[in-house]
Motif scaffolding. Structure first.
Motif, PDB file in Angstrom:
ATOM      1  N   GLU A  54       9.049  15.796   7.714  1.00 15.59           N
ATOM      2  CA  GLU A  54       8.885  15.767   6.122  1.00 15.59           C
ATOM      3  C   GLU A  54       7.270  16.210   6.082  1.00 15.59           C
ATOM      4  O   GLU A  54       7.009  16.843   5.166  1.00 15.59           O
ATOM      5  CB  GLU A  54       8.820  14.377   5.977  1.00 15.59           C
ATOM      6  N   LYS A  58       5.591  19.048   3.067  1.00 13.39           N
ATOM      7  CA  LYS A  58       4.385  18.328   2.148  1.00 13.39           C
ATOM      8  C   LYS A  58       3.199  19.619   2.519  1.00 13.39           C
ATOM      9  O   LYS A  58       2.810  19.790   1.499  1.00 13.39           O
ATOM     10  CB  LYS A  58       3.736  17.069   2.558  1.00 13.39           C
ATOM     11  N   LEU A 283       7.634   8.937   4.918  1.00  7.56           N
ATOM     12  CA  LEU A 283       8.168   7.948   4.024  1.00  7.56           C
ATOM     13  C   LEU A 283       9.139   6.985   5.035  1.00  7.56           C
ATOM     14  O   LEU A 283       8.885   5.773   4.720  1.00  7.56           O
ATOM     15  CB  LEU A 283       9.028   8.562   3.083  1.00  7.56           C
ATOM     16  N   GLU A 284       9.998   7.522   5.637  1.00  9.10           N
ATOM     17  CA  GLU A 284      11.092   6.598   6.363  1.00  9.10           C
ATOM     18  C   GLU A 284      10.247   5.664   7.333  1.00  9.10           C
ATOM     19  O   GLU A 284      10.692   4.421   7.552  1.00  9.10           O
ATOM     20  CB  GLU A 284      11.790   7.348   7.397  1.00  9.10           C
ATOM     21  N   LYS A 287       8.541   2.945   5.120  1.00  7.50           N
ATOM     22  CA  LYS A 287       9.398   1.827   4.887  1.00  7.50           C
ATOM     23  C   LYS A 287       9.624   0.926   6.053  1.00  7.50           C
ATOM     24  O   LYS A 287       9.710  -0.251   5.943  1.00  7.50           O
ATOM     25  CB  LYS A 287      10.683   2.551   4.355  1.00  7.50           C
ATOM     26  N   TYR A 362       2.289   8.637  -2.075  1.00  7.70           N
ATOM     27  CA  TYR A 362       3.518   8.333  -2.761  1.00  7.70           C
ATOM     28  C   TYR A 362       3.572   7.360  -4.036  1.00  7.70           C
ATOM     29  O   TYR A 362       2.243   6.986  -4.135  1.00  7.70           O
ATOM     30  CB  TYR A 362       4.192   7.229  -1.480  1.00  7.70           C
ATOM     31  N   THR A 363       4.313   7.284  -4.614  1.00  8.32           N
ATOM     32  CA  THR A 363       4.462   6.247  -5.756  1.00  8.32           C
ATOM     33  C   THR A 363       5.047   5.031  -5.258  1.00  8.32           C
ATOM     34  O   THR A 363       5.776   4.863  -4.202  1.00  8.32           O
ATOM     35  CB  THR A 363       5.323   6.969  -6.673  1.00  8.32           C
ATOM     36  N   ASP A 366       8.656   5.591  -4.495  1.00 10.79           N
ATOM     37  CA  ASP A 366       9.063   5.996  -3.457  1.00 10.79           C
ATOM     38  C   ASP A 366       9.028   5.080  -2.273  1.00 10.79           C
ATOM     39  O   ASP A 366       9.986   5.220  -1.379  1.00 10.79           O
ATOM     40  CB  ASP A 366       8.064   7.070  -2.794  1.00 10.79           C
ATOM     41  N   LEU A 367       8.314   3.928  -2.349  1.00 11.71           N
ATOM     42  CA  LEU A 367       8.276   2.943  -1.361  1.00 11.71           C
ATOM     43  C   LEU A 367       9.217   1.812  -1.406  1.00 11.71           C
ATOM     44  O   LEU A 367       9.413   1.077  -0.753  1.00 11.71           O
ATOM     45  CB  LEU A 367       6.774   2.225  -1.197  1.00 11.71           C
TER      46      LEU A 367
END
Ligand code: GAL
Length: 368
Positions: A54, A58, A283-284, A287, A362-363, A366-367
């Motif tokens: 990812e 970006k 992102l993953e 999380k 991120y927003t 997103d999270l």
């Protein structure tokens, strides 16, 4: 120091000459302006390694947006982690006389031939995040402080081990990145500066005995390779004891490592997952950190890296002195490459959300 500064200006001057020359030869790009001004805004070639991670997506997006906003055209290419594809892409950028090349390499030494063509054609080259090695055909480098990344990973590993309450000696396993990526050595060396004294003092035990960079390296930063090695190490060395911590240099690998651990019963039935580090705030993985699985990551704001690179390009094109803040750390085997170093930030469950939301990386959504 004065010598260094003079050298930077000299390098910049060579680059400017190059931009001027390539601008003269570029008919389509210059036709609309009808001028041969030095500050011409042509097409910038951007070579990225892969879309499987990812972060590189970006990086590519940010560079493209920012260059276009500054009035440039962008020739953005991804190479699917395939070296010959990247060589072809860079050759093609030279053939098309792209004005400046920005290259995040797959293998830092594999582009030598293509970069020589760029140099011969007078096209300045910026190594992006990963150093281009064994060539004089690289003018500048933009990256994060890679040694510090490794130190942050190791410090976070120690903090997590301390917080876990596991008794010493802690059982730790080490992973490194792709051996053909210059960064991988920096990350590993930075981490070992922090961990080696703990190993020597007997606070950390590496049950597998695998501590050598080459042995713990992970070709192409491939999660499946890291998962397999973790599985092998668990089978070989952890039939009786539990592993308490894993030094992982990159989120993609961390997720492969965690998958192997879960497959072996960690993270359920009272058997705690070890402290696993990472990098890139993918992102993953963010999380996973928020869910209490991966312990930490190192956030590198790729928007800022893109910005630093675009600044360099506009400085080169505008005949200005090119902004660098390190002229010593990055010897590529042929020369010390003038570098703009950015600051990496460690993040764990306690602060990761805050850091990423503040940076607008991120927003909230997103999270979730
Ligand atoms: C490195 C980079 C890291 C990580 C890794 C795998 O070169 O510095 O941030 O992205 O590649 O893609």
């Amino acid at each position: 120091m004065e010598h260094t500064v003079r050298r930077i200006i000299a390098v910049a001057a060579v680059g400017l000459l190059a931009v001027g020359l390539s601008a003269c030869g570029r008919q389509t790009d210059d036709a609309s302006s009808g001028s041969k001004a030095a500050n011409v805004k042509g097409t910038i070639g951007v070579a990225m390694p892969t879309k499987t991670s990812e972060r590189w997506i970006k990086d590519g997006d940010y560079i493209k947006q920012q260059l276009e906003a500054a009035g440039y055209k962008v020739n953005l290419q991804y190479a699917n982690d395939d070296i010959p594809t990247q060589v072809t892409q860079v050759n093609d950028m030279v053939t098309k006389q792209n004005q400046v090349l920005v290259v995040a390499s797959i293998d830092g030494t594999a582009l030598k031939g293509a970069l020589k063509e760029a140099k011969d054609a007078g096209i300045p080259v910026i190594a992006y995040d990963r150093l281009l090695r064994d060539t004089d055909a690289v003018d500048y480098y933009t990256t994060f402080d890679n040694l510090k990344v490794g130190k942050l990973q190791a410090e976070s590993l120690l903090a997590g081990l301390e917080a876990s309450g596991a008794p010493k000696p802690w059982n730790v396993e080490l992973f490194a990145g792709s051996p053909d990526d210059n960064n991988a050595t920096f990350f590993f060396n930075g981490a070992m500066q922090v961990l080696q004294p703990k190993i020597d003092a007997g606070d950390i035990k590496i049950a597998s005995g695998e501590t050598n960079f080459k042995t713990v390296a992970t070709l192409r930063w491939d999660a499946a390779v890291a998962k397999k090695r973790m599985e092998n190490v668990l089978t070989k060395s952890y039939s009786k004891a539990d592993v308490n911590g894993v030094l992982s240099p990159y989120d993609g690998l961390s997720r492969g490592i965690i998958a192997a651990l879960k497959g072996s019963g960690y993270g359920s039935g009272g058997k705690k997952l070890p402290v696993v580090t990472g990098q890139d705030a993918e992102l993953e993985s963010v999380k996973s950190i928020l869910a209490g699985e991966q312990y930490s990551t190192v956030f590198k704001n790729t928007r800022d890296l893109a910005q630093a690179t675009v600044t360099m390009i506009t400085e080169i094109a505008g005949k200005k002195t090119v902004t660098v803040n390190d002229t010593e750390s990055y010897d590529n085997g042929v020369k010390k490459v003038p570098t703009q170093l950015l600051d990496p930030v460690a993040a764990d469950k306690s602060n990761v959300k805050d850091i990423l939301l503040k940076a607008k990386y991120y927003t909230e959504a997103d999270l979730k």
